[in-house]
Design a protein around this motif. Structure first.
Motif, short mmCIF file in Angstrom:
data_model
loop_
_atom_site.label_atom_id
_atom_site.label_comp_id
_atom_site.label_asym_id
_atom_site.label_seq_id
_atom_site.Cartn_x
_atom_site.Cartn_y
_atom_site.Cartn_z
N VAL A 94 0.88 -1.17 0.00
CA VAL A 94 0.00 0.00 0.00
C VAL A 94 0.91 1.21 0.00
O VAL A 94 1.64 1.46 0.97
N ARG A 95 0.90 1.95 -1.13
CA ARG A 95 1.85 3.07 -1.26
C ARG A 95 1.11 4.41 -1.14
O ARG A 95 0.37 4.80 -2.03
N THR A 96 1.38 5.08 -0.02
CA THR A 96 0.79 6.41 0.18
C THR A 96 1.60 7.44 -0.60
O THR A 96 2.76 7.20 -0.96
N CYS A 112 15.10 8.97 -5.49
CA CYS A 112 13.85 8.32 -5.08
C CYS A 112 13.25 7.47 -6.20
O CYS A 112 12.96 7.98 -7.29
N ASP A 113 13.03 6.20 -5.89
CA ASP A 113 12.48 5.30 -6.91
C ASP A 113 10.95 5.40 -6.99
O ASP A 113 10.32 4.69 -7.74
N SER A 114 10.38 6.29 -6.18
CA SER A 114 8.93 6.50 -6.18
C SER A 114 8.66 7.99 -6.40
O SER A 114 8.01 8.65 -5.59
N TYR A 115 9.16 8.47 -7.51
CA TYR A 115 9.15 9.90 -7.86
C TYR A 115 7.75 10.51 -7.72
O TYR A 115 7.59 11.64 -7.28
MG MG Z 1 10.07 0.48 -4.06
#
Ligand code: MG
Ligand code: SAM
Ligand code: 2KA
Ligand code: SF4
Length: 261
Positions: free
Chosen positions: A47-49, A59-62
């Protein structure tokens, strides 16, 4: 399910003050294998907030930090979506920085009551009291700072704020004291190791908990297989030299940088 909805895409969620307490900004929710750390290989729902208080250049979740993109999901819908993955008994709450939001506490309580093992992926700058089975803490080193040369947006605007916020020894000590934890450092090269050693000394001094070297993990920096091809052996050798644990980025090895993995 709601993957990368563009709702509210302009907001940079660093102030959780006005948020609906029954809902969360969600960037993506997916079922995969835990790719990092001591539980690598375990089937888990992620679950990615969205929203972060830091801006690591790598950051790999830009789209949770530099350009937050998300839809809003109620806690009821998040729990229902987690439960739809019937084989999963591990849930990983990540981001962005999940602990900038207050709602993860209730979400974790509900998941805990349903019997899930819960991991939180956090940068370690914020403490919250919640039923967390594994605090996967990734303190950010000086090499993460988005200087003008490294800033993905090119202006270095975040460097000072990032630098001020990236380490909070009290928050780190509180997390380590309260939860089973791992300290997972993103390593960009051998120059990171003296800083890791100094930080560990400070955290060890501040906690009443023993932190064994086997709970200290070195993870190679890299978002793609090609980048990891260049970094993983150096980091593995540093783990051997210093006596810390190496963690792969299994999801990158398996699926490269595909979304939802
Ligand atoms: Mg990741
Ligand atoms: C996107 S972060 C979200 C959780 C939290 N904000 C944090 O940084 O721990 C998830 C994990 O990915 C790691 N990470 C982010 N970018 C990375 C990169 N380029 N290479 C290796 N690890 C990375 C973070 O250090 C963290 O352990
Ligand atoms: N498979 C997989 N494992 C992960 N472990 C931590 C992740 C994260 O982004 O926090 C992550 C992720 O994004 N994918
Ligand atoms: S703290 Fe985590 S989510 Fe925030 S910018 Fe750094 S890696 Fe990305």
């Amino acid at each position: 399910m709601p993957v990368n909805s563009t709702a509210d895409s302009e907001s940079s969620t660093t102030d959780a003050g006005d948020e609906d307490l029954a809902a969360l900004p969600i960037n993506e929710l997916f079922y995969s294998l835990q790719g990092e750390g001591t539980l690598a290989g375990v089937p888990s729902v992620f679950v990615r907030t969205s929203g972060c208080n830091l801006r690591c250049w790598f950051c790999d979740s830009y789209h949770t930090s530099w350009e937050p993109t998300h839809g809003t999901m109620s806690l009821d819908d998040i729990v229902a979506e987690v439960e739809s993955h019937e084989k999963a008994d591990h849930v990983v709450l990540t981001g962005g920085e999940p602990l900038i939001h207050e709602q993860p506490v209730e979400l974790l309580e509900r998941l805990d009551e349903l019997g899930y093992h819960t991991t939180i992926e956090t940068n370690g700058t914020i403490y919250r009291d919640a039923p967390i089975d594994l605090a996967s803490i990734s303190p950010k080193l000086a090499s993460s700072t988005p200087t003008e040369e490294k800033d993905p947006k090119g202006d270095g605007e975040w460097a000072e704020r990032h630098e001020e916020r990236r380490i909070d020894v009290d928050a780190l000590a509180d997390l380590v004291d309260a939860y089973d934890s791992q300290l997972k450092f993103v390593v960009t090269g051998e120059d990171d190791l003296p800083e890791i050693e100094k930080l560990l000394e400070r955290v060890r001094d501040a906690t009443s908990t023993t932190i064994p070297d086997s709970d200290v993990l070195l993870m190679p920096e890299g978002v793609t297989r090609e980048q990891l091809d260049d970094s993983r052996n150096t980091v593995a050798e540093l783990a051997i030299e210093y006596g810390y644990r190496y963690t792969p980025r299994l999801h990158v090895d398996l699926w490269n940088d595909a979304p939802g993995t």
